[in-house]
Design a protein around this motif. Structure first.
Motif, PDB file in Angstrom:
ATOM      1  N   LEU A 152       7.869  11.121   6.476  1.00 49.92           N
ATOM      2  CA  LEU A 152       7.096  10.899   7.699  1.00 49.92           C
ATOM      3  C   LEU A 152       6.117  12.040   7.930  1.00 49.92           C
ATOM      4  O   LEU A 152       6.340  13.168   7.483  1.00 49.92           O
ATOM      5  N   PRO A 153       5.024  11.778   8.663  1.00 50.28           N
ATOM      6  CA  PRO A 153       4.073  12.850   8.992  1.00 50.28           C
ATOM      7  C   PRO A 153       4.763  13.967   9.778  1.00 50.28           C
ATOM      8  O   PRO A 153       5.696  13.727  10.555  1.00 50.28           O
ATOM      9  N   ASP A 154       4.286  15.182   9.611  1.00 44.65           N
ATOM     10  CA  ASP A 154       4.907  16.331  10.277  1.00 44.65           C
ATOM     11  C   ASP A 154       4.899  16.214  11.797  1.00 44.65           C
ATOM     12  O   ASP A 154       5.803  16.724  12.463  1.00 44.65           O
ATOM     13  N   SER A 195       0.866  -1.168   0.000  1.00 48.70           N
ATOM     14  CA  SER A 195       0.000   0.000   0.000  1.00 48.70           C
ATOM     15  C   SER A 195       0.905   1.220   0.000  1.00 48.70           C
ATOM     16  O   SER A 195       1.971   1.201   0.630  1.00 48.70           O
ATOM     17  N   ASP A 196       0.513   2.261  -0.690  1.00 47.65           N
ATOM     18  CA  ASP A 196       1.314   3.489  -0.690  1.00 47.65           C
ATOM     19  C   ASP A 196       1.550   3.994   0.730  1.00 47.65           C
ATOM     20  O   ASP A 196       2.587   4.618   1.011  1.00 47.65           O
ATOM     21  N   LYS A 197       0.599   3.713   1.634  1.00 48.44           N
ATOM     22  CA  LYS A 197       0.719   4.207   3.004  1.00 48.44           C
ATOM     23  C   LYS A 197       1.833   3.521   3.787  1.00 48.44           C
ATOM     24  O   LYS A 197       2.255   4.022   4.830  1.00 48.44           O
ATOM     25  N   LEU A 198       2.306   2.372   3.300  1.00 48.39           N
ATOM     26  CA  LEU A 198       3.383   1.638   3.978  1.00 48.39           C
ATOM     27  C   LEU A 198       4.772   2.070   3.526  1.00 48.39           C
ATOM     28  O   LEU A 198       5.773   1.677   4.127  1.00 48.39           O
ATOM     29  N   VAL A 199       4.832   2.869   2.474  1.00 53.56           N
ATOM     30  CA  VAL A 199       6.115   3.303   1.924  1.00 53.56           C
ATOM     31  C   VAL A 199       6.689   4.417   2.790  1.00 53.56           C
ATOM     32  O   VAL A 199       6.058   5.462   2.978  1.00 53.56           O
ATOM     33  N   LEU A 200       7.868   4.194   3.315  1.00 56.40           N
ATOM     34  CA  LEU A 200       8.553   5.220   4.098  1.00 56.40           C
ATOM     35  C   LEU A 200       9.307   6.198   3.205  1.00 56.40           C
ATOM     36  O   LEU A 200       9.365   7.395   3.496  1.00 56.40           O
ATOM     37  N   THR A 201       9.893   5.716   2.122  1.00 57.69           N
ATOM     38  CA  THR A 201      10.766   6.518   1.270  1.00 57.69           C
ATOM     39  C   THR A 201       9.998   7.645   0.574  1.00 57.69           C
ATOM     40  O   THR A 201       8.929   7.428  -0.001  1.00 57.69           O
ATOM     41  N   LYS A 202      10.567   8.831   0.626  1.00 55.26           N
ATOM     42  CA  LYS A 202       9.975   9.984  -0.054  1.00 55.26           C
ATOM     43  C   LYS A 202      10.139   9.844  -1.559  1.00 55.26           C
ATOM     44  O   LYS A 202      11.199   9.450  -2.058  1.00 55.26           O
TER      45      LYS A 202
END
Length: 268
Positions: free
Chosen positions: A217-219, A200-207
């Motif tokens: 990462l979230p602000d 899922s795109d939500k699991l991707v950490l890499t920018k």
């Protein structure tokens, strides 16, 4: 609750290639080679193919040989090998990495989020290949919430006897522990205490557009200290530490909502 981002699977030093995002979205983390283990890459299977065959299909020049053993840890994907009655997902740690976890007070109720180096794959003429030009990504592929901590060989249950961190050498010569998964995930009880995820795109950490160590990462994470990453926030984003296996931070309500969203997005 403490959260531990735990880097596992093939990397540039161990394995030398990305674990595959399979065409069906499975995030198949490849365990690192190990000379001291008994489980071989040929002993592990997914959808009828051995891990050895998958590795050689993706990278025919890979240095992994047919006789090579691997370190199946974290052991959270039940179907890859035969299991004894009572098997439960588990994860072992030792030495300096375990000292770090203990110094941070990691124990029952805390949550490991396992991530690694992944790349999209496809079938070409019935052969599994990396997609040409696909980015190298750090992706969260699994989780384990701690239900029990085994700190002595005398406490290892029968079903855990074959775990790689139950070897006499590890108990005798190093600080060693095995974390056993809880029955259910406390922050999302419909999920098991451990499991593997689909892409899922939500699991991707890499920018997007960056090297895999630069994370999007979230602000709100800017205000949450993470071990080994004191100076991680830079102009391009969060640049994760190159060294260190486990990065520990405390969960607040924002973190829990973020994790719930990620895990639910990748659960099937």
């Amino acid at each position: 609750m403490k959260v531990i981002l735990s880097r596992k699977g093939f990397d540039s030093g161990y394995g030398g290639m990305a674990s595959p995002i399979l065409p069906d979205g499975t995030l198949l983390s490849l365990p690192i080679p190990s000379k001291s283990e008994t489980v071989k890459f040929t002993d592990l299977h997914y959808e009828g193919q051995s891990y050895y065959d998958i590795i050689k299909s993706l990278k025919p020049t890979a240095k992994i040989k047919e006789k090579y053993a691997c370190h199946l840890d974290p052991d959270i994907r039940k179907e890859v090998t035969e299991r004894v009655e009572g098997w439960c997902p588990a994860f072992g740690q030792e030495g300096a990495a375990l000292s770090h976890l203990q110094n941070q007070g990691v124990g029952v109720g805390d949550l490991f989020l396992f991530y690694g180096w992944f790349k999209q794959t496809e079938y070409k003429e019935e052969r599994l290949c990396y997609v040409k030009g696909a980015p190298d990504l750090h992706i969260i592929y699994g989780w384990l919430q701690v239900g029990q901590v085994i700190g002595s060989p005398a406490d290892v249950p029968e079903w855990l006897q074959s775990h790689p961190h139950n070897s006499p050498e590890r108990w005798d010569s190093k600080l060693n522990a095995i974390y056993i998964a809880s029955d259910n995930l406390s922050i999302e009880p419909e999920l098991s205490g451990a499991g593997c995820l689909h892409y899922s795109d939500k699991l991707v950490l890499t920018k997007k557009g960056c090297s895999r160590r630069v994370w999007d990462l979230p602000d709100f994470m800017r205000d949450i200290p993470m071990t080994y990453n004191a100076e991680a926030w830079q102009d391009e984003g969060f640049v994760s530490a190159a060294k260190g296996q486990e990065f520990v931070f405390d969960a607040n309500d924002d973190v829990i909502r973020w994790i719930n969203d990620m895990l639910l997005s990748g659960s099937r």
